[in-house]
Scaffold this active site. Sequence first.
Site, PDB file in Angstrom:
ATOM      1  N   PRO A  87      -4.906  -0.200  18.533  1.00 23.66           N
ATOM      2  CA  PRO A  87      -4.614  -0.591  17.147  1.00 23.66           C
ATOM      3  C   PRO A  87      -4.771   0.522  16.128  1.00 23.66           C
ATOM      4  O   PRO A  87      -4.515   0.301  14.940  1.00 23.66           O
ATOM      5  CB  PRO A  87      -5.626  -1.717  16.892  1.00 23.66           C
ATOM      6  CG  PRO A  87      -6.762  -1.425  17.819  1.00 23.66           C
ATOM      7  CD  PRO A  87      -6.142  -0.831  19.051  1.00 23.66           C
ATOM      8  N   TYR A 126      -9.685   5.254   7.413  1.00 21.91           N
ATOM      9  CA  TYR A 126      -9.912   5.620   8.817  1.00 21.91           C
ATOM     10  C   TYR A 126     -10.954   6.732   8.835  1.00 21.91           C
ATOM     11  O   TYR A 126     -10.724   7.798   8.260  1.00 21.91           O
ATOM     12  CB  TYR A 126      -8.626   6.120   9.460  1.00 21.91           C
ATOM     13  CG  TYR A 126      -7.538   5.081   9.626  1.00 21.91           C
ATOM     14  CD1 TYR A 126      -7.307   4.469  10.858  1.00 21.91           C
ATOM     15  CD2 TYR A 126      -6.714   4.729   8.549  1.00 21.91           C
ATOM     16  CE1 TYR A 126      -6.300   3.530  11.011  1.00 21.91           C
ATOM     17  CE2 TYR A 126      -5.707   3.796   8.701  1.00 21.91           C
ATOM     18  CZ  TYR A 126      -5.508   3.197   9.932  1.00 21.91           C
ATOM     19  OH  TYR A 126      -4.501   2.269  10.084  1.00 21.91           O
ATOM     20  N   HIS A 174       0.824  -1.203   0.000  1.00 22.08           N
ATOM     21  CA  HIS A 174       0.000   0.000   0.000  1.00 22.08           C
ATOM     22  C   HIS A 174       0.860   1.256   0.000  1.00 22.08           C
ATOM     23  O   HIS A 174       1.754   1.409   0.822  1.00 22.08           O
ATOM     24  CB  HIS A 174      -0.913   0.013   1.229  1.00 22.08           C
ATOM     25  CG  HIS A 174      -2.100  -0.883   1.095  1.00 22.08           C
ATOM     26  ND1 HIS A 174      -3.198  -0.820   1.931  1.00 22.08           N
ATOM     27  CD2 HIS A 174      -2.374  -1.872   0.212  1.00 22.08           C
ATOM     28  CE1 HIS A 174      -4.089  -1.726   1.575  1.00 22.08           C
ATOM     29  NE2 HIS A 174      -3.611  -2.383   0.539  1.00 22.08           N
ATOM     30  N   TYR A 210       3.499   6.595  10.404  1.00 25.39           N
ATOM     31  CA  TYR A 210       2.672   5.476   9.977  1.00 25.39           C
ATOM     32  C   TYR A 210       3.496   4.379   9.300  1.00 25.39           C
ATOM     33  O   TYR A 210       3.316   3.182   9.569  1.00 25.39           O
ATOM     34  CB  TYR A 210       1.575   5.961   9.033  1.00 25.39           C
ATOM     35  CG  TYR A 210       0.482   4.937   8.793  1.00 25.39           C
ATOM     36  CD1 TYR A 210      -0.614   4.836   9.640  1.00 25.39           C
ATOM     37  CD2 TYR A 210       0.542   4.060   7.705  1.00 25.39           C
ATOM     38  CE1 TYR A 210      -1.608   3.906   9.433  1.00 25.39           C
ATOM     39  CE2 TYR A 210      -0.444   3.116   7.491  1.00 25.39           C
ATOM     40  CZ  TYR A 210      -1.519   3.042   8.342  1.00 25.39           C
ATOM     41  OH  TYR A 210      -2.511   2.088   8.147  1.00 25.39           O
ATOM     42  N   LYS A 248       0.532  -0.377  15.141  1.00 27.12           N
ATOM     43  CA  LYS A 248       1.903  -0.451  15.642  1.00 27.12           C
ATOM     44  C   LYS A 248       2.214  -1.690  16.487  1.00 27.12           C
ATOM     45  O   LYS A 248       3.394  -1.963  16.745  1.00 27.12           O
ATOM     46  CB  LYS A 248       2.215   0.802  16.471  1.00 27.12           C
ATOM     47  CG  LYS A 248       2.282   2.077  15.655  1.00 27.12           C
ATOM     48  CD  LYS A 248       3.345   1.974  14.601  1.00 27.12           C
ATOM     49  CE  LYS A 248       3.205   3.029  13.536  1.00 27.12           C
ATOM     50  NZ  LYS A 248       3.869   2.669  12.290  1.00 27.12           N
TER      51      LYS A 248
END
Length: 389
Positions: free
Chosen positions: A292, A200, A72, A384, A296
């Site tokens: 979550p 998200y 991704h 990220y 991580k």
Amino acid sequence: MRTQVAIIGSGPSGLLLGQLLTNAGIDNVILDRVGKDYILGRVRAGVLEEGTVGLLQEAGADARMHAEGLSHDGFSLAFDGRDHRIDLFALTGKRVMVYGQTELTRDLMERREKTNGVTIYDARNVEPHDFGGELPFVTYEKDGLSHRIDCDFIAGCDGYHGISRKSVPEKSIATYERIYPFGWLGILADVSPVSHELVYANHPRGFALCSMRSTSRSRYYIQCPLDEKIEDWSDDRFYEELRRRLPDVHAEALVTGPSFEKSIAPLRSFVAEPMRFGSLFLVGDAAHIVPPTGAKGLNLAASDVHYLFEGLRDHYLDHSNSALAAYSGRALKRVWKSVRFSWSMTMLMHRFPEGGEFGQKIQEAELDYLTHSTAAAASLAENYVGLPY
């Protein structure tokens, strides 16, 4: 039995550490209180940083991940009825890999079997001893008999509820914790994802996450109160609520189907320090838990493995103890940065009962800033994809 490194726990961190040690010619034994099938039946995360991917390559357990995993380049922040893409690769030159933890664990198990690594499953009452002295050992019971493994070092890779951290004297360890006032209701279903990248979503009804394990298996979550009952949530009710929290472009793309796993997970941030006690080293969830939201947990366990393997390799191959001595400090420096990021993502994307209108306005301002400032987006992306080891 005698070994150089006794590893308690055969989850991803224990298996990864064991395989790296085996590849380096360092003898090790892995112990787990449950069986192989039980471990492979656990449903866990699946977003891997490049550092984690690199460690799996070094372990020789990366072939299926590269063949079946999904690379991704970005993800979406959805709010105010709109979708805003964070271009990870353009901002950092790095990507993340979507590959289920269960499959990763299976790959490491198969690699260990091919390289004749020793794993003892269904080992009851595992307990580390004398790790503050010069002759550490681990005891366990199996098939009604008591056993002992003498070793040089013990790696506690047995999770938050494991025996490793519990064996440390209370006065020798400090813990820091934040419990969040909500949970994640999640389902797994064999349906195509709403998007080719993760979404998200921040919505007045609460957070939602659209993730996947493959191009035909989706993992969806919605924020829910801690007192919700799983039996009150039919698949239809879940999908209806999820659809409400997504922008139209994703709500219309949502494909529904029967779930084969459904659960409610509480969220917490937790850190125990230090992470070394004589010859006992805590690794992964044994030392820290993150919500979550920032993806991580597994990646932090992998970075712990990196630091510990470096120390053990230098000890045995180069006769240097400097990296082992620095393990706890190096690991915790990265842990706390990841804890900060996971906390910030959780604060940003969820509706908090005590937040009120002021909290909502702050979230809206932060989301607007992140999606209109290249510098802010770059900071988000850097965290990220994973900070360097």
